[in-house]
Design a protein around this motif. Structure first.
Motif, PDB file in Angstrom:
ATOM      1  N   THR A 302     -89.607  11.462  -0.817  1.00 25.47           N
ATOM      2  CA  THR A 302     -88.572  10.788  -1.610  1.00 25.47           C
ATOM      3  C   THR A 302     -88.110  11.621  -2.809  1.00 25.47           C
ATOM      4  N   GLY A 303     -89.064  12.241  -3.520  1.00 21.02           N
ATOM      5  CA  GLY A 303     -88.676  13.055  -4.681  1.00 21.02           C
ATOM      6  C   GLY A 303     -87.732  14.175  -4.267  1.00 21.02           C
ATOM      7  N   MET A 304     -88.027  14.787  -3.127  1.00 22.78           N
ATOM      8  CA  MET A 304     -87.180  15.880  -2.635  1.00 22.78           C
ATOM      9  C   MET A 304     -85.820  15.345  -2.163  1.00 22.78           C
ATOM     10  N   ILE A 305     -85.824  14.180  -1.503  1.00 19.76           N
ATOM     11  CA  ILE A 305     -84.552  13.602  -1.029  1.00 19.76           C
ATOM     12  C   ILE A 305     -83.671  13.220  -2.234  1.00 19.76           C
ATOM     13  N   LEU A 306     -84.297  12.687  -3.284  1.00 16.50           N
ATOM     14  CA  LEU A 306     -83.530  12.351  -4.492  1.00 16.50           C
ATOM     15  C   LEU A 306     -83.059  13.622  -5.217  1.00 16.50           C
ATOM     16  N   SER A 307     -83.812  14.708  -5.062  1.00 20.04           N
ATOM     17  CA  SER A 307     -83.358  15.994  -5.621  1.00 20.04           C
ATOM     18  C   SER A 307     -82.126  16.490  -4.859  1.00 20.04           C
ATOM     19  N   LEU A 308     -82.115  16.252  -3.536  1.00 20.63           N
ATOM     20  CA  LEU A 308     -80.931  16.569  -2.734  1.00 20.63           C
ATOM     21  C   LEU A 308     -79.721  15.798  -3.268  1.00 20.63           C
ATOM     22  N   ALA A 309     -79.939  14.512  -3.594  1.00 20.51           N
ATOM     23  CA  ALA A 309     -78.828  13.709  -4.145  1.00 20.51           C
ATOM     24  C   ALA A 309     -78.328  14.323  -5.455  1.00 20.51           C
ATOM     25  N   MET A 310     -79.262  14.817  -6.270  1.00 26.68           N
ATOM     26  CA  MET A 310     -78.843  15.466  -7.528  1.00 26.68           C
ATOM     27  C   MET A 310     -78.031  16.720  -7.242  1.00 26.68           C
ATOM     28  N   MET A 311     -78.434  17.472  -6.198  1.00 27.87           N
ATOM     29  CA  MET A 311     -77.685  18.669  -5.831  1.00 27.87           C
ATOM     30  C   MET A 311     -76.262  18.303  -5.388  1.00 27.87           C
ATOM     31  N   LEU A 312     -76.154  17.257  -4.576  1.00 26.92           N
ATOM     32  CA  LEU A 312     -74.837  16.840  -4.082  1.00 26.92           C
ATOM     33  C   LEU A 312     -73.938  16.425  -5.242  1.00 26.92           C
ATOM     34  N   GLU A 313     -74.502  15.688  -6.199  1.00 27.16           N
ATOM     35  CA  GLU A 313     -73.701  15.245  -7.333  1.00 27.16           C
ATOM     36  C   GLU A 313     -73.259  16.433  -8.197  1.00 27.16           C
ATOM     37  N   TRP A 314     -74.176  17.361  -8.396  1.00 23.78           N
ATOM     38  CA  TRP A 314     -73.857  18.534  -9.226  1.00 23.78           C
ATOM     39  C   TRP A 314     -72.786  19.392  -8.561  1.00 23.78           C
ATOM     40  N   LEU A 315     -72.940  19.639  -7.252  1.00 22.67           N
ATOM     41  CA  LEU A 315     -71.941  20.434  -6.534  1.00 22.67           C
ATOM     42  C   LEU A 315     -70.598  19.716  -6.521  1.00 22.67           C
ATOM     43  N   GLY A 316     -70.645  18.419  -6.287  1.00 20.56           N
ATOM     44  CA  GLY A 316     -69.414  17.629  -6.233  1.00 20.56           C
ATOM     45  C   GLY A 316     -68.662  17.688  -7.550  1.00 20.56           C
ATOM     46  N   THR A 317     -69.382  17.595  -8.648  1.00 23.60           N
ATOM     47  CA  THR A 317     -68.759  17.627  -9.967  1.00 23.60           C
ATOM     48  C   THR A 317     -68.200  19.015 -10.264  1.00 23.60           C
ATOM     49  N   ARG A 318     -68.969  20.050  -9.961  1.00 22.82           N
ATOM     50  CA  ARG A 318     -68.526  21.428 -10.235  1.00 22.82           C
ATOM     51  C   ARG A 318     -67.341  21.856  -9.391  1.00 22.82           C
ATOM     52  N   HIS A 319     -67.340  21.420  -8.139  1.00 23.94           N
ATOM     53  CA  HIS A 319     -66.332  21.924  -7.204  1.00 23.94           C
ATOM     54  C   HIS A 319     -65.258  20.894  -6.881  1.00 23.94           C
ATOM     55  N   GLY A 320     -65.251  19.801  -7.590  1.00 25.00           N
ATOM     56  CA  GLY A 320     -64.228  18.793  -7.354  1.00 25.00           C
ATOM     57  C   GLY A 320     -64.286  18.198  -5.962  1.00 25.00           C
ATOM     58  N   ALA A 323     -66.204  14.005  -1.744  1.00 19.14           N
ATOM     59  CA  ALA A 323     -67.084  13.720  -0.607  1.00 19.14           C
ATOM     60  C   ALA A 323     -68.547  13.958  -0.996  1.00 19.14           C
ATOM     61  N   CYS A 324     -68.760  15.020  -1.745  1.00 15.68           N
ATOM     62  CA  CYS A 324     -70.121  15.346  -2.182  1.00 15.68           C
ATOM     63  C   CYS A 324     -70.663  14.272  -3.124  1.00 15.68           C
ATOM     64  N   ILE A 325     -69.823  13.826  -4.035  1.00 12.77           N
ATOM     65  CA  ILE A 325     -70.266  12.808  -5.002  1.00 12.77           C
ATOM     66  C   ILE A 325     -70.564  11.493  -4.268  1.00 12.77           C
ATOM     67  N   ALA A 326     -69.715  11.155  -3.320  1.00 13.24           N
ATOM     68  CA  ALA A 326     -69.950   9.928  -2.543  1.00 13.24           C
ATOM     69  C   ALA A 326     -71.256  10.049  -1.748  1.00 13.24           C
ATOM     70  N   ALA A 327     -71.495  11.244  -1.205  1.00  9.15           N
ATOM     71  CA  ALA A 327     -72.719  11.462  -0.419  1.00  9.15           C
ATOM     72  C   ALA A 327     -73.956  11.309  -1.299  1.00  9.15           C
ATOM     73  N   ALA A 328     -73.869  11.794  -2.525  1.00 11.40           N
ATOM     74  CA  ALA A 328     -75.006  11.685  -3.454  1.00 11.40           C
ATOM     75  C   ALA A 328     -75.351  10.217  -3.686  1.00 11.40           C
ATOM     76  N   GLU A 329     -74.330   9.443  -3.963  1.00  9.01           N
ATOM     77  CA  GLU A 329     -74.536   8.012  -4.236  1.00  9.01           C
ATOM     78  C   GLU A 329     -75.103   7.316  -2.995  1.00  9.01           C
ATOM     79  N   GLU A 330     -74.607   7.736  -1.824  1.00 15.31           N
ATOM     80  CA  GLU A 330     -75.067   7.119  -0.576  1.00 15.31           C
ATOM     81  C   GLU A 330     -76.546   7.405  -0.334  1.00 15.31           C
TER      82      GLU A 330
END
Ligand code: NAI
Ligand code: MG
Length: 370
Positions: A302-320, A323-330
């Protein structure tokens, strides 16, 4: 944070599974990433790199220069855990290339969210424990760890390590803390609070850190700024952890307090983290390689999966990438649903669900299905 101009749904990530359960939780997390890619039309090219203690034993190098460079080139780094207590350098310290990555890529902000996952038994016997939601912000490039590899032992008589606090990094970390608290406050519909954790009553370095912190605080009037001594914070994180929001602190303090935080929410298996700089981001669970349970398929991913969510949110924010931000929340919502429904219970909280079963339960709930 600088925003690269590239607008994209395709990313290159460096994948470093490492040692022990790092490899196991990485496998499980990449399965979640596979599902997320398909669901959101995202593409993640994975450059898998070996490294860590076992790699050091085989090759004499903890992480090759080519792998450092791959990490530097990648859009983000997904990292398992590295280190193994029996494998050490000659000076007795452990193989820890993750520390080299933090220093080399200037990943000064160690972001460790401590959030109660629904359905996970709370450590504290208090109804408010379900509201625990704070962030340990561990400065990760200086502090006591600036002495790593530089400590001295004099005449077998005394040993000395030296702590370093710079204005530059304290300013960056403080801005990072206030920006984070502002975003969290917006999401929760209240004013965010940043509490600097230090020992300014005793040490000059911490008094300096505190004065720089308040200089930066003056530039962020939308967020409340406070301070707290580290010893009192250790007490209050056990007495009333639900009262805290964003907690920046020196490297060694953050190392210790983030483990305490994980202990409040079910253990290391539930604690994600991100190491963020102005140019790079590395995402890994807070835990290590866990030799005591490695190789048995029972690590909680779970800790690693939630870290993946953090990566998705960070990439989504940086690169506009929406889809990435939605995936993080999902992903976060699916983790909450998997545990909150009682459908899954990992070994570390007394259940029978292994690494793969937890990942499957999360995948099954992506998008609110099942
Ligand atoms: P650890 O985090 O590996 O384990 C501490 C305790 O938590 C163990 O009882 C372990 O079984 C449990 N645990 C950790 N993750 C778990 C998970 N996902 N599911 C269920 N239980 C879990 O810390 P430890 O034992 O101090 O260190 C082991 C090795 O890992 C050492 O070589 C250390 O240097 C390295 N390490 C590496 C880190 C990194 O790569 N960032 C961070 C911390 C330690
Ligand atoms: Mg630690």
């Amino acid at each position: 944070m600088k925003s690269p101009s590239k607008k994209s749904n395709a990313f290159n990530i460096a994948v470093m599974p490492g040692d022990g359960i790092g490899i196991e939780v990485m496998d499980a997390t990449l399965a979640v990433l596979d599902a997320v890619e398909r669901r959101h039309g995202l593409g993640f090219h994975r450059d898998v790199r070996q490294g860590g203690a076992h790699y050091f034993r085989e090759t004499g190098t903890a992480l090759d220069e080519a792998s450092f460079q791959a990490a530097e080139k990648a859009d983000a780094i997904l990292f398992g855990a590295m280190g193994w207590p029996d494998i050490r350098y000659e000076d007795g310290t452990e193989i820890a290339p993750q520390l080299d990555l933090r220093f080399r890529l200037r990943l000064y902000a160690g972001v460790r969210p401590i959030r109660a996952v629904p359905g996970v038994p709370a450590t504290l016997n208090d109804p408010r424990a379900k509201d625990i939601d704070f962030v340990v912000l561990r400065e990760s490039t200086e502090g006591m760890f600036a002495s790593r590899g530089k400590g001295v032992i004099e005449d077998d008589r005394l040993a000395r390590d030296t702590m370093v606090i710079t204005r530059e990094v304290t300013e960056r970390l403080s801005h990072f803390a206030f920006d984070l608290a502002a975003r969290r406050g917006q999401r929760k519909g209240r004013k965010g609070t940043v509490t600097l954790v230090d020992k300014a009553n005793v040490f000059k370095s911490f008094a300096f850190m505190r004065s720089v912190f308040y200089e930066v605080a003056a530039l962020h009037p939308e967020v409340e700024a406070r301070h707290h001594y580290i010893d009192a914070m250790a007490l209050d994180l056990v007495r009333r952890p639900w009262d805290f929001d964003v907690l920046p602190m020196e490297n060694l303090f953050g190392d210790i307090i983030s483990d305490l935080g994980a202990g409040l929410i079910g253990g290391m298996g539930f604690a994600p983290s991100a190491d963020i700089g102005d140019e790079h981001g590395l995402f890994q669970p807070s835990h290590g390689s866990a030799p005591d349970i490695a190789g048995r398929g029972i690590a909680n991913p779970t800790g690693m999966i939630l870290s993946l969510a953090m990566m998705l949110e960070w990439l989504g924010t940086r690169h506009g990438s929406d889809a990435c931000i939605a995936a993080a929340e999902e992903v976060r919502t699916a983790v909450d649903a998997a545990f909150g429904s009682g459908a899954v219970r990992s070994f570390d909280i007394g259940g029978q669900d292994g690494t793969g079963a937890v990942a499957r339960a999360v995948i099954d709930r992506l998008g609110g299905s099942a």
